[in-house]
Design an enzyme around this catalytic site. Structure first.
Site, PDB file in Angstrom:
ATOM      1  N   VAL A 235      39.208  22.261  40.246  1.00 50.15           N
ATOM      2  CA  VAL A 235      39.663  21.193  41.153  1.00 50.15           C
ATOM      3  C   VAL A 235      41.036  20.710  40.709  1.00 50.15           C
ATOM      4  O   VAL A 235      41.207  20.278  39.569  1.00 50.15           O
ATOM      5  CB  VAL A 235      38.682  20.000  41.154  1.00 50.15           C
TER       6      VAL A 235
ATOM      7  N   ARG B 206      39.838  44.719  38.747  1.00 47.05           N
ATOM      8  CA  ARG B 206      39.244  45.603  39.757  1.00 47.05           C
ATOM      9  C   ARG B 206      39.891  46.980  39.692  1.00 47.05           C
ATOM     10  O   ARG B 206      39.226  47.994  39.714  1.00 47.05           O
ATOM     11  CB  ARG B 206      39.434  44.980  41.138  1.00 47.05           C
TER      12      ARG B 206
ATOM     13  N   LYS C 113      36.159  21.464  46.770  1.00 47.82           N
ATOM     14  CA  LYS C 113      36.534  20.670  45.595  1.00 47.82           C
ATOM     15  C   LYS C 113      35.805  19.327  45.589  1.00 47.82           C
ATOM     16  O   LYS C 113      35.390  18.835  44.544  1.00 47.82           O
ATOM     17  CB  LYS C 113      38.053  20.474  45.574  1.00 47.82           C
TER      18      LYS C 113
ATOM     19  N   GLU D 217      37.495  22.999  34.393  1.00 52.82           N
ATOM     20  CA  GLU D 217      38.588  22.070  34.720  1.00 52.82           C
ATOM     21  C   GLU D 217      39.492  22.581  35.835  1.00 52.82           C
ATOM     22  O   GLU D 217      39.945  21.829  36.697  1.00 52.82           O
ATOM     23  CB  GLU D 217      39.437  21.824  33.459  1.00 52.82           C
TER      24      GLU D 217
ATOM     25  N   ASP E  25      38.698  24.308  51.831  1.00 56.21           N
ATOM     26  CA  ASP E  25      39.042  24.333  50.407  1.00 56.21           C
ATOM     27  C   ASP E  25      38.881  22.928  49.796  1.00 56.21           C
ATOM     28  O   ASP E  25      38.310  22.770  48.711  1.00 56.21           O
ATOM     29  CB  ASP E  25      40.489  24.832  50.272  1.00 56.21           C
TER      30      ASP E  25
ATOM     31  N   ALA F  47      43.348  24.263  18.183  1.00 52.43           N
ATOM     32  CA  ALA F  47      41.888  24.382  18.338  1.00 52.43           C
ATOM     33  C   ALA F  47      41.179  24.291  16.993  1.00 52.43           C
ATOM     34  O   ALA F  47      39.990  23.994  16.927  1.00 52.43           O
ATOM     35  CB  ALA F  47      41.541  25.714  19.009  1.00 52.43           C
TER      36      ALA F  47
ATOM     37  N   VAL G  64      46.198  33.554  38.032  1.00 54.83           N
ATOM     38  CA  VAL G  64      45.792  32.674  36.930  1.00 54.83           C
ATOM     39  C   VAL G  64      45.485  33.493  35.668  1.00 54.83           C
ATOM     40  O   VAL G  64      45.950  33.152  34.575  1.00 54.83           O
ATOM     41  CB  VAL G  64      44.551  31.829  37.329  1.00 54.83           C
TER      42      VAL G  64
HETATM   43  P1  NAP Z   1      43.935  36.679  42.205  1.00 56.14           P
HETATM   44  O1  NAP Z   1      45.386  36.549  41.961  1.00 56.14           O
HETATM   45  O2  NAP Z   1      43.465  37.241  43.491  1.00 56.14           O
HETATM   46  O3  NAP Z   1      43.329  37.554  41.008  1.00 56.14           O
HETATM   47  C1  NAP Z   1      42.007  37.991  40.995  1.00 56.14           C
HETATM   48  C2  NAP Z   1      41.818  38.915  39.813  1.00 56.14           C
HETATM   49  O4  NAP Z   1      40.438  39.255  39.717  1.00 56.14           O
HETATM   50  C3  NAP Z   1      42.584  40.243  39.931  1.00 56.14           C
HETATM   51  O5  NAP Z   1      43.135  40.594  38.680  1.00 56.14           O
HETATM   52  C4  NAP Z   1      41.498  41.241  40.348  1.00 56.14           C
HETATM   53  O6  NAP Z   1      41.726  42.563  39.854  1.00 56.14           O
HETATM   54  C5  NAP Z   1      40.306  40.674  39.623  1.00 56.14           C
HETATM   55  N1  NAP Z   1      39.039  41.076  40.241  1.00 56.14           N
HETATM   56  C6  NAP Z   1      38.667  40.917  41.534  1.00 56.14           C
HETATM   57  N2  NAP Z   1      37.415  41.415  41.708  1.00 56.14           N
HETATM   58  C7  NAP Z   1      37.020  41.884  40.501  1.00 56.14           C
HETATM   59  C8  NAP Z   1      35.835  42.509  40.034  1.00 56.14           C
HETATM   60  N3  NAP Z   1      34.803  42.749  40.858  1.00 56.14           N
HETATM   61  N4  NAP Z   1      35.751  42.835  38.713  1.00 56.14           N
HETATM   62  C9  NAP Z   1      36.783  42.586  37.877  1.00 56.14           C
HETATM   63  N5  NAP Z   1      37.938  41.980  38.263  1.00 56.14           N
HETATM   64  C10 NAP Z   1      38.024  41.646  39.558  1.00 56.14           C
HETATM   65  O7  NAP Z   1      43.199  35.244  42.043  1.00 56.14           O
HETATM   66  P2  NAP Z   1      43.787  33.919  41.374  1.00 56.14           P
HETATM   67  O8  NAP Z   1      44.716  33.248  42.321  1.00 56.14           O
HETATM   68  O9  NAP Z   1      44.247  34.217  39.995  1.00 56.14           O
HETATM   69  O10 NAP Z   1      42.480  33.001  41.345  1.00 56.14           O
HETATM   70  C11 NAP Z   1      41.456  33.211  40.393  1.00 56.14           C
HETATM   71  C12 NAP Z   1      40.475  32.031  40.456  1.00 56.14           C
HETATM   72  O11 NAP Z   1      41.178  30.835  40.130  1.00 56.14           O
HETATM   73  C13 NAP Z   1      39.862  31.802  41.836  1.00 56.14           C
HETATM   74  O12 NAP Z   1      38.528  31.359  41.686  1.00 56.14           O
HETATM   75  C14 NAP Z   1      40.704  30.669  42.408  1.00 56.14           C
HETATM   76  O13 NAP Z   1      40.007  29.879  43.358  1.00 56.14           O
HETATM   77  C15 NAP Z   1      40.982  29.872  41.153  1.00 56.14           C
HETATM   78  N6  NAP Z   1      42.178  29.033  41.223  1.00 56.14           N
HETATM   79  C16 NAP Z   1      43.378  29.586  41.540  1.00 56.14           C
HETATM   80  C17 NAP Z   1      44.498  28.796  41.597  1.00 56.14           C
HETATM   81  C18 NAP Z   1      45.848  29.372  41.942  1.00 56.14           C
HETATM   82  O14 NAP Z   1      46.828  28.612  42.004  1.00 56.14           O
HETATM   83  N7  NAP Z   1      45.971  30.676  42.159  1.00 56.14           N
HETATM   84  C19 NAP Z   1      44.401  27.420  41.334  1.00 56.14           C
HETATM   85  C20 NAP Z   1      43.154  26.883  40.974  1.00 56.14           C
HETATM   86  C21 NAP Z   1      42.042  27.708  40.920  1.00 56.14           C
HETATM   87  P3  NAP Z   1      42.999  43.436  40.359  1.00 56.14           P
HETATM   88  O15 NAP Z   1      44.185  42.799  39.677  1.00 56.14           O
HETATM   89  O16 NAP Z   1      42.711  44.780  39.849  1.00 56.14           O
HETATM   90  O17 NAP Z   1      43.025  43.308  41.848  1.00 56.14           O
END
Ligand code: NAP
Length: 431
Positions: free
Chosen positions: A131, A45, A205, A128, A201, A33, A14
């Site tokens: 969920v 990370r 939500k 937003e 999950d 905006a 995301v």
């Molecule tokens: P992701 O692909 O696993 O990405 C997580 C990111 O956070 C990575 O860039 C990681 O760094 C970084 N990170 C992890 N721990 C960290 C720390 N301690 N300090 C700084 N950065 C850190 O996750 P995602 O799928 O994008 O999801 C992100 C959020 O959106 C979650 O809460 C998820 O539930 C929500 N969400 C996701 C989706 C979806 O379709 N993916 C849909 C709705 C909501 P690195 O790149 O260095 O590993």
């Protein structure tokens, strides 16, 4: 204020979509905006890993550089997980920064604490994307439907499980295992899909939605949750024979000062608006006293649908900052209207049962006698062909019955020598 500076924490699925939009649609977003949005810093990370499309000088390995930068107005938390996300969001709020997050697990477990902190500090906390990603259900509940008394909210909120159930209901009657494999091959299911399959999950939500729709803080452990892992291709087929489709539903219903909160596979009649939501799509059904029935349908996950929701929040926050009206839409806080979560045993509904019996005369009458003695009356019966080891599936649907009576009846029936496997029961909803 002549621009809004954004600090992004997380540059994964995301976060990279959000960064891409902020960088490539600068003018477009500034026009919409009414003020430019500038990506000032990105925390990840692994700060040494190369990142396509983002200037390495923007990247840091330490969220503190964002939290302590007085020029950053908004923190976008897209790292996921509960710790240290919670501490980071609280520190951002304490530093007077508005926050945008997509983190449903964090909000489900600690939403009330975070919303109270934001309200106390007078900053915005928007969510937003937490969920159903691209579906604007949060804004709908917080703003568009604000004049409605909401009675019922149903959600198909997990694309992985909806894809699996859709695959199982196709003509060739795919097994759960094979449908899950397909979901993994297409990237719709994680390697360890347990949180999705077990309904956790969806429960997260539903907890977020319950606060908005009913003004009640519901902890995830207060929600009755059953996943789809025990649904078989036969159940999907028999459901079709009854004119129904099986969906994993999140269900919230207000009954006076009690709230039903549950997540489980559900037989929905084929004329229900949610029964045709297929594949990875999500949908939310809301019944409000003014609006009547409303369905929001769309992509509930993925990089760009989720980015769409995060950008929408960012633009709202930027407008509020520009006009000095943060908290224009205040963080949701509980109201005292709902006294308690209704105990599951008291919930009433119709049921689908699949009994695995040995092929012997009198089986049906034993089962129906026990059901009757627990105040459960039969709506229809379907006796299927004999299967392996002379086991006959007997499929019964009931009229309205109490969950406690159903569980007691099934415990008694499953002790009969003629019953060979644990009876499958699936709750039904009306059209
Ligand atoms: P992701 O692909 O696993 O990405 C997580 C990111 O956070 C990575 O860039 C990681 O760094 C970084 N990170 C992890 N721990 C960290 C720390 N301690 N300090 C700084 N950065 C850190 O996750 P995602 O799928 O994008 O999801 C992100 C959020 O959106 C979650 O809460 C998820 O539930 C929500 N969400 C996701 C989706 C979806 O379709 N993916 C849909 C709705 C909501 P690195 O790149 O260095 O590993």
């Amino acid at each position: 204020m002549d621009k809004v500076n954004v600090g992004l924490i997380g540059l994964g699925t995301v976060g990279s979509g959000v960064a891409k939009m902020l960088l490539s649609r600068r003018q477009f977003l500034a026009r919409k905006a009414g003020i430019p949005l500038s990506l000032r810093r990105v925390s990840v990370r692994h700060s040494r890993r190369s990142r396509v499309g983002v200037d390495p000088r923007l990247i840091t390995g330490s969220p503190r550089e964002i939290l302590q930068d007085p020029d950053i107005h908004v923190v976008v938390e897209l790292m996921g997980g509960i710790h240290p996300a919670k501490e980071i969001v609280l520190q951002a709020i304490a530093a007077g920064k508005s926050v945008v997050t997509a983190n449903k697990a964090l909000l489900a477990h600690h939403g009330e604490e975070l919303f109270r902190a934001a309200a106390k500090k007078g900053v915005d906390l928007y969510f937003e994307a937490s969920v159903a990603a691209g579906i604007p259900i949060i804004k709908s509940l917080r703003e568009s439907l604000i004049g409605n008394d909401i009675e019922v909210l149903y959600g198909i909120l997990n694309g992985t499980t909806n894809f699996i159930l859709t695959e199982m209901s196709r003509g060739d009657g795919r097994s759960f295992k094979s449908a899950l494999k397909e979901a993994q091959a297409r990237g719709y299911a994680e390697k360890n899909p347990s949180l999705d399959l077990r309904g956790i999950d969806t429960a997260h939500k539903m907890a977020v939605l319950a606060l908005l729709a009913f003004g009640k803080t519901v902890r995830p452990d207060q929600i009755f949750v059953e996943g789809i892992q025990d649904i078989t291709a036969n159940d999907v087929r028999y459901a079709h024979d009854f004119g129904c489709t099986i969906k994993l539903l999140g269900i919230a219903k207000r009954d006076g000062d009690e709230l039903e909160m549950r997540v489980h596979p559900t037989l929905l009649p084929n004329n229900h608006l949610l029964s045709s939501v297929n594949g990875v799509h999500n949908a939310v059904f809301v019944e409000g006293d003014l609006i009547g029935d409303l369905v929001l349908y769309g992509e509930g996950a993925g990089r760009f649908p989720t980015t769409s929701a995060v950008i929408s929040d960012l633009v709202d926050v930027a407008r509020n900052l520009k006009y000095g009206c943060t908290m224009r839409v205040p963080p949701p806080l509980p109201v005292k209207r709902i006294r308690r979560i209704k105990p599951m045993g008291q919930i009433e509904g119709r049921y689908y049962f699949r009994f695995s019996c040995i092929d012997r005369p009198g089986v049906l009458s034993r089962i129906s006698r026990i059901l009757g003695s627990h105040r459960i009356s039969i709506a229809s019966v379907l006796q299927k062909d004999r299967r392996r080891e002379h086991i006959v599936p007997v499929v019964i649907t009931s009229h309205e019955a109490k969950e406690r009576d159903v569980q007691e009846a099934l415990a008694e029936i499953d002790k009969l020598s003629m019953i060979r496997r644990k009876t499958v029961s699936i709750r039904m909803e009306r059209g």
